[in-house]
Design a protein around this motif. Structure first.
Motif, mmCIF file in Angstrom:
data_model
loop_
_atom_site.group_PDB
_atom_site.id
_atom_site.type_symbol
_atom_site.label_atom_id
_atom_site.label_comp_id
_atom_site.label_asym_id
_atom_site.label_seq_id
_atom_site.Cartn_x
_atom_site.Cartn_y
_atom_site.Cartn_z
ATOM 1 N N ASP B 59 71.740 11.563 14.794
ATOM 2 C CA ASP B 59 70.861 11.239 15.915
ATOM 3 C C ASP B 59 69.489 11.861 15.678
ATOM 4 O OD1 ASP B 59 70.154 10.185 18.322
ATOM 5 O OD2 ASP B 59 71.312 11.580 19.547
ATOM 6 N N PHE B 60 68.450 11.094 15.991
ATOM 7 C CA PHE B 60 67.083 11.607 15.869
ATOM 8 C C PHE B 60 66.173 10.811 16.791
ATOM 9 C CE2 PHE B 60 68.177 9.299 11.818
ATOM 10 C CZ PHE B 60 67.588 8.085 12.122
ATOM 11 N N PRO B 71 63.388 16.440 14.324
ATOM 12 C CA PRO B 71 64.712 16.858 14.805
ATOM 13 C C PRO B 71 65.815 15.912 14.331
ATOM 14 C CG PRO B 71 63.105 16.652 16.613
ATOM 15 C CD PRO B 71 62.512 15.997 15.412
ATOM 16 N N VAL B 72 66.906 16.491 13.870
ATOM 17 C CA VAL B 72 68.070 15.717 13.442
ATOM 18 C C VAL B 72 69.322 16.424 13.952
ATOM 19 C CG1 VAL B 72 69.381 14.795 11.499
ATOM 20 C CG2 VAL B 72 66.907 15.057 11.297
ATOM 21 N N ALA B 73 70.252 15.661 14.505
ATOM 22 C CA ALA B 73 71.547 16.220 14.907
ATOM 23 C C ALA B 73 72.638 15.398 14.234
ATOM 24 C CB ALA B 73 71.699 16.174 16.423
ATOM 25 N N TYR B 108 79.435 19.964 14.255
ATOM 26 C CA TYR B 108 78.171 19.574 14.887
ATOM 27 C C TYR B 108 77.096 20.520 14.397
ATOM 28 C CZ TYR B 108 74.521 19.340 18.479
ATOM 29 O OH TYR B 108 73.313 19.224 19.124
ATOM 30 N N ALA B 110 72.564 20.762 14.650
ATOM 31 C CA ALA B 110 71.251 20.159 14.889
ATOM 32 C C ALA B 110 70.195 21.081 14.311
ATOM 33 C CB ALA B 110 71.021 19.951 16.383
ATOM 34 N N ARG B 112 65.808 20.893 12.415
ATOM 35 C CA ARG B 112 64.566 20.119 12.217
ATOM 36 C C ARG B 112 64.248 20.150 10.745
ATOM 37 N NH1 ARG B 112 62.273 23.747 17.163
ATOM 38 N NH2 ARG B 112 64.002 23.095 18.473
ATOM 39 N N ARG B 178 77.890 26.937 22.823
ATOM 40 C CA ARG B 178 76.745 26.328 22.145
ATOM 41 C C ARG B 178 75.793 27.459 21.785
ATOM 42 N NH1 ARG B 178 73.282 21.708 22.769
ATOM 43 N NH2 ARG B 178 75.091 20.605 23.534
ATOM 44 N N ARG B 180 72.160 28.645 19.888
ATOM 45 C CA ARG B 180 70.871 28.249 19.328
ATOM 46 C C ARG B 180 70.242 29.453 18.640
ATOM 47 N NH1 ARG B 180 66.696 25.293 21.733
ATOM 48 N NH2 ARG B 180 66.765 24.457 19.637
ATOM 49 N N LEU B 181 69.762 29.244 17.411
ATOM 50 C CA LEU B 181 69.143 30.303 16.614
ATOM 51 C C LEU B 181 67.800 29.796 16.092
ATOM 52 C CD1 LEU B 181 72.284 31.282 14.502
ATOM 53 C CD2 LEU B 181 71.370 32.535 16.480
ATOM 54 N N ALA B 227 65.197 26.101 13.203
ATOM 55 C CA ALA B 227 65.886 26.125 14.494
ATOM 56 C C ALA B 227 67.224 25.442 14.281
ATOM 57 C CB ALA B 227 65.062 25.382 15.541
ATOM 58 N N THR B 229 71.179 24.616 15.894
ATOM 59 C CA THR B 229 72.088 24.588 17.041
ATOM 60 C C THR B 229 73.491 24.291 16.534
ATOM 61 O OG1 THR B 229 70.287 23.746 18.412
ATOM 62 C CG2 THR B 229 72.512 23.551 19.305
#
Lengths: 312, 274
Positions: B59-60, B71-73, B108, B110, B112, B178, B180-181, B227, B229
């Motif tokens: 997904d982007f 961003p890419v997930a 999963y 996500a 950038r 979840r 985030r770093l 970044a 996730t």
């Protein structure tokens, strides 16, 4: 508005096309050309910004002149035919290329912009032009970045009796020019105001933008010509809608950071139904995520490295 | 030639499965028609079986607004037994961005990435059987995401912020969280004159007592200030320990706790979803 990337899977224009410029009379000696309420793409040749033509005893006046030399040349012809006079002034509202990149076809001595716009065009104009050539290819033929020759320092300018008030504002970009035409009672707001077309934020400073919207709302005007989207006949709804959108975007993206969303997810959040009349809403939300999210993360996510713990 | 050397290096680091003499099955034709598919696929997948599978959700955004940070997930939660997730952009001079092994985590990730031109962006996941499932799409982008200097290099303040890590962990349903770093790092590609390759290259996350939730290799195709996730099998209140290293051998250490409760603000759920 400006474009840093491009819509997915756009194809270069294959054939030489020409711009259809359709001025609509919106006041006494005032015409608006409604740009396409869409992203910059080959199908519209980048002609997405609204342009205004004002007739004055001294000559024709243009507020913005479009994305390319071909557009500006066609616009000049239209304006001179409508008014029967030569173009004596071209205002470039701000640095974004869909509004003023075509200004190089005019004598720089009649092209005027705010000091902040001129400085930004000197440093960033070529980068914007490169982006426009990449997306629009042949539409851009012959278009060069030419910095406006007149720096706006005064608060009004008279054209043989038709006086335009020049409002030096900011917030959508570092310098945004709005025009108040007393004769028609019309406020020409540029990209400080979008109407039924989602606002873009690549160079936005949101608190400054809100302050400028306050000033526009306080000015005495009847109709308002926004930078994008249809004219606002009562002059209030489009200002309120622009403020509503930028407030919502900022609050929603803060909430997205606070709840742990990644940028991809933040670009996919639900858009409230009250914005359903806005063209390009999802597109501009995703651009705004790119512009605003890293700054919100830096401000909102706590430091967790050992270095930060030591200095606690 | 320098770019080619980096590609070869990146590939050699990604490829961990043994190269056999001949593939068991021919590579499937690339639905994206990428000119680099055969070359990248042979190096990454070796003779492991490969197929395209839309259950690998890549997904982007609809627009590459910033080619330095796209961003890419990759979400493979609909697939059981995922061992690895690789994010790649075929036509980047550094085609591989991240090789993630979610050992005790949801499949999963996500992040950038940089885009150097219009390119396919893909997620490839490997199952325990060795089979690879691949999906993705073309992304149009302005050039130069890999060859423009990082913002912090231009600004000159990269060294002042190196080592800063921001993050947070939120509980999800079923004892998951979840995470985030966000790291400050220039992630130099080596394609900018007089700036050598310098990037975060390893990252792992565990409980600080020997248990690993996941680990990854990272290349300079990841955007400046990485970044990341993730979704870990670590519930509310769990302690998380983050360890990373960059190509100069600098260590990155962080610790955080999964929050006790998480609230989804109503502003994110009210809308017509247009």
């Amino acid at each position: 508005m400006l474009i840093g990337g491009a819509a997915l899977l756009t194809l270069p224009a294959q054939a030489r096309e020409s711009y259809a410029i359709t001025p609509v009379a919106v006041g006494d000696g005032l015409w608006m050309i409604h740009g396409a309420d869409a992203p910059i793409e080959p199908a519209n040749g980048g002609a997405i910004a609204n342009i205004s033509i004002i007739d004055s005893p001294a000559g024709a006046i243009l507020y913005d002149c479009g994305p390319s030399a071909a557009y500006a040349r066609a616009l000049k012809g239209v304006a001179e035919q409508l008014t029967g006079k030569t173009v004596v002034r071209v205002y470039v509202s701000h640095l974004h290329p869909d509004h003023g990149l075509g200004s190089g076809v005019f004598d720089p001595a009649i092209v005027a912009a705010l000091p902040g716009t001129i400085a930004a065009l000197r440093s960033e104009g070529q980068g914007y032009a490169d982006g426009m050539y990449r997306i629009l290819s042949d539409w851009m033929r012959g278009t060069d970045v030419v910095v406006p020759g007149r720096t706006i320092a005064q608060e009004s300018e008279d054209f043989g009796g038709r006086t335009l008030q020049l409002m030096a504002l900011a917030g959508h970009s570092g310098a945004d020019l709005a025009l108040m035409d007393r004769q028609s009672g019309t406020l020409i707001a540029g990209d400080l105001v979008f109407h039924n077309r989602a606002p873009s934020t690549p160079t936005a400073d949101l608190p400054t933008w809100r302050a400028s919207l306050d000033q526009l709302a306080a000015s005495e005007h009847r109709a308002l010509i926004p930078g994008h989207g249809p004219i606002d006949p009562d002059g209030k709804a489009a200002i309120a809608q622009t403020r509503d959108w930028i407030d919502w975007v900022e609050q929603a993206l803060k909430a997205a950071v606070a709840s742990g969303m990644d940028m991809v997810e933040a670009g996919e959040i639900a858009i409230p139904a009250r914005f359903s009349t806005m063209a390009a809403a999802r597109y501009e939300l995703q651009r705004s995520v790119s512009h605003l999210y890293p700054g919100l993360e830096a401000a909102m996510l706590p430091r967790i490295d050992a270095e930060a713990r030591r200095s606690d | 030639m320098r770019g080619c050397a980096v590609i070869a290096l990146a590939l050699s680091m990604v490829v961990s499965s043994p190269i056999h003499a001949a593939p068991k099955a021919p590579l499937p034709a690339d639905p994206l028609g990428s000119p680099m598919w055969d070359a990248h696929a042979k190096l990454l997948f070796g003779d492991d079986p490969v197929r395209f599978d839309p259950r690998v959700k890549v997904d982007f955004p609809m627009i590459a607004e910033n080619q330095r940070s796209f961003p890419v997930a990759v979400d493979a939660r609909g697939i059981a037994g995922v061992q690895r997730i690789v994010i790649m952009a075929d036509l980047n001079p550094i085609p591989f961005a991240i090789d993630y092994r979610p050992t005790d985590a949801e499949p999963y990730i996500a992040t950038r990435i940089k885009l150097d031109q219009r390119t396919p962006v893909r997620g490839a996941v490997q199952l325990a059987s060795g089979e690879w499932l691949v999906s993705g799409g073309w992304v149009d982008a302005a050039g130069g995401g890999c060859s423009a200097p990082p913002v912090s290099r231009v600004k000159g303040d990269w060294a002042e912020h190196l080592g800063e890590i921001r993050g947070e962990a939120w509980p999800m349903a079923d004892g998951k969280s979840r995470v985030r770093l966000n790291f400050r790092h220039p992630m130099d590609t080596g394609f900018v004159a007089n700036i050598a390759t310098y990037h975060l290259e390893e990252l792992s996350i565990g409980d600080g007592a020997g248990k690993s939730y996941g680990s990854m290799e990272i290349w300079a195709a990841v955007a400046e200030d990485p970044a990341i996730t993730l979704m870990l099998h670590a519930g509310a209140g769990a302690t998380l320990s983050v360890e990373g290293r960059d190509t100069n051998g600098r260590d990155y250490v962080a610790a955080l706790h999964v929050a006790r409760q998480s609230v989804m603000p109503s502003i994110l759920t009210q809308g017509d979803g247009r």
